[in-house]
Design an enzyme around this catalytic site. Structure first.
Site, PDB file in Angstrom:
ATOM      1  N   LYS A   1      -8.141   8.134  -9.139  1.00  0.00           N
ATOM      2  CA  LYS A   1      -6.759   8.106  -8.661  1.00  0.00           C
ATOM      3  C   LYS A   1      -6.024   9.288  -9.284  1.00  0.00           C
ATOM      4  CE  LYS A   1      -2.573   5.292  -8.390  1.00  0.00           C
ATOM      5  NZ  LYS A   1      -1.923   4.023  -8.761  1.00  0.00           N
TER       6      LYS A   1
ATOM      7  N   ARG B   1       7.250   5.290  -3.638  1.00  0.00           N
ATOM      8  CA  ARG B   1       8.263   4.988  -4.655  1.00  0.00           C
ATOM      9  C   ARG B   1       9.437   4.240  -4.037  1.00  0.00           C
ATOM     10  NH1 ARG B   1       6.558   9.270  -8.212  1.00  0.00           N
ATOM     11  NH2 ARG B   1       4.331   8.783  -8.362  1.00  0.00           N
TER      12      ARG B   1
ATOM     13  N   ARG C   1       3.255  10.393 -14.306  1.00  0.00           N
ATOM     14  CA  ARG C   1       2.086   9.604 -14.720  1.00  0.00           C
ATOM     15  C   ARG C   1       0.880  10.487 -15.006  1.00  0.00           C
ATOM     16  NH1 ARG C   1       3.772   5.847  -9.923  1.00  0.00           N
ATOM     17  NH2 ARG C   1       5.106   4.342 -11.006  1.00  0.00           N
TER      18      ARG C   1
ATOM     19  N   GLU D   1     -15.083   9.140 -13.968  1.00  0.00           N
ATOM     20  CA  GLU D   1     -14.316   7.895 -13.927  1.00  0.00           C
ATOM     21  C   GLU D   1     -15.032   6.837 -13.082  1.00  0.00           C
ATOM     22  OE1 GLU D   1     -11.725   6.889 -15.454  1.00  0.00           O
ATOM     23  OE2 GLU D   1     -10.425   8.559 -16.009  1.00  0.00           O
TER      24      GLU D   1
ATOM     25  N   LYS E   1      -8.226   7.780  -4.360  1.00  0.00           N
ATOM     26  CA  LYS E   1      -6.834   7.813  -3.908  1.00  0.00           C
ATOM     27  C   LYS E   1      -6.146   9.049  -4.479  1.00  0.00           C
ATOM     28  CE  LYS E   1      -2.544   5.105  -4.161  1.00  0.00           C
ATOM     29  NZ  LYS E   1      -1.883   3.883  -4.693  1.00  0.00           N
TER      30      LYS E   1
ATOM     31  N   SER F   1       1.012   6.876   1.250  1.00  0.00           N
ATOM     32  CA  SER F   1       2.301   6.927   1.940  1.00  0.00           C
ATOM     33  C   SER F   1       2.678   8.317   2.427  1.00  0.00           C
ATOM     34  CB  SER F   1       3.395   6.387   1.012  1.00  0.00           C
ATOM     35  OG  SER F   1       3.477   7.159  -0.188  1.00  0.00           O
TER      36      SER F   1
ATOM     37  N   TYR G   1      -1.603   2.253   6.427  1.00  0.00           N
ATOM     38  CA  TYR G   1      -0.435   1.545   6.949  1.00  0.00           C
ATOM     39  C   TYR G   1      -0.498   1.380   8.458  1.00  0.00           C
ATOM     40  CZ  TYR G   1       1.149   2.454   2.233  1.00  0.00           C
ATOM     41  OH  TYR G   1       1.233   2.499   0.858  1.00  0.00           O
TER      42      TYR G   1
END
Length: 327
Positions: A200, A210, A221, A237, A252, A278, A317
């Protein structure tokens, strides 16, 4: 002057008609390979449209039930739930409240469609904290990895007890899969699956999300999500999460990280999913609204590219809409 030789090999033979193209297509999308992310907001009596994501809403409990039923009827494979609480604090207390919005919504959706699709929940603190980070902060304002793992362990048990079948560990804390697996097994939830957001990235494409979760983020982050410049790190990872017991791996975002997705899919012996985030959604919707691209073709092409790169399933979505097209 030499005599012209006509080509013997003619790849166009397999492109000459829609029927031929369908027959020889190397990559296909099926409704069951699509997962619908859905946001549910505490206290709202009706769905609230998101300005940055046309067609997406913050659901009420009633509209969430309807959306889940629609997804199931269309043949969508699963739904991933995100909760938006009314009250937040430094440790995200609402995340571990059995009567918190995400856990209430999980029970409602399981009761509505639990036999028809896979009900999944986001296991992260960012929606629930008043600082918007994915974990607990220490005295310096830095995310404390190991203190955060304790909160994730509590969240995992509560979400499993609410009926979530797959827990989406999206916080990118070191050791999160092993910590959650141990907590689930100790509580008797051996059958609850772990979806590890293994690769990610700290992406600019999360912007509209957000708004969707009413994020309170201060800062960024980058100290725990991955650097977009790093490809090998994504593999590292993913391998660590496999060793810790992940049942499914996630990459992602999707579209800007198809190389990482392909890498992970090449070595993984568990399913690999990708999240069409998004920002990817918003870009296509905005371009289509301006008449710059063909909306349906762009949506289908984007999903085909993600599947072609190696994703076994895609969080998108458009899941319900595309599933209807396919059926």
């Amino acid at each position: 002057m030499s005599e012209f030789t006509h080509p013997v090999v003619r790849p166009r033979r397999l492109r000459q008609s829609p029927a031929m193209r369908r027959l020889t297509a190397e990559t296909r999308i099926h409704p069951s390979e699509l997962i619908l992310p859905a946001f549910v907001r505490e206290g709202t009596p009706e769905p609230l449209p998101l300005q940055s994501m046309p067609g997406v809403v913050q659901h009420s409990l009633d509209s969430l039930r309807r959306a889940a039923a629609d997804a199931a009827e269309a043949g969508v494979g699963g739904v991933m739930l995100f909760g938006v609480p009314e009250t937040r604090d430094a440790i995200g207390s609402a995340a571990t409240d059995p009567d918190g919005i995400l856990n209430v919504a999980t029970r409602a959706v399981v009761a509505e469609v639990g036999d028809a699709l896979v009900v999944q929940t986001d296991l992260c603190l960012d929606e629930f904290t008043d600082h918007g980070h994915c974990g607990v902060l220490d005295s310096r304002g830095v995310v404390d990895n190991d203190a955060t793992l304790e909160r994730y362990r509590e969240m995992a048990v509560v979400q499993a007890e609410a009926g979530s079948v797959v827990l989406g560990l999206s916080g990118m804390m070191d050791g999160q899969v092993a910590a959650v697996r141990e907590a689930l097994d100790a509580a008797g939830h051996n059958d609850t699956a772990i979806l590890a957001y293994a690769a990610k990235y700290a992406s600019s494409f999360y912007g509209p999300f957000r708004e969707a979760v009413d994020s309170q983020l201060q800062g960024d982050r980058r100290s725990y999500q991955q650097d977009p410049a790093n490809r090998r790190e994504g593999l590292r990872e993913a391998r660590l999460d496999l060793e810790e017991g992940a049942d499914i791996l996630m990459v992602k975002p999707a579209m800007s990280y198809l190389d990482v997705l392909s890498d992970v899919a090449a070595f993984s012996d568990v399913p690999v999913w990708a999240y069409q985030v998004s920002g990817e959604y918003a870009m296509i919707e905005a371009a289509a609204a301006n008449g710059w691209i063909d909306r349906r073709r762009a949506i289908e092409e984007s999903l085909t590219g993600i599947r072609r790169a190696g994703a076994d399933a895609v969080l998108t979505y458009w899941a319900t809409e595309v599933a209807r097209w396919l059926r």
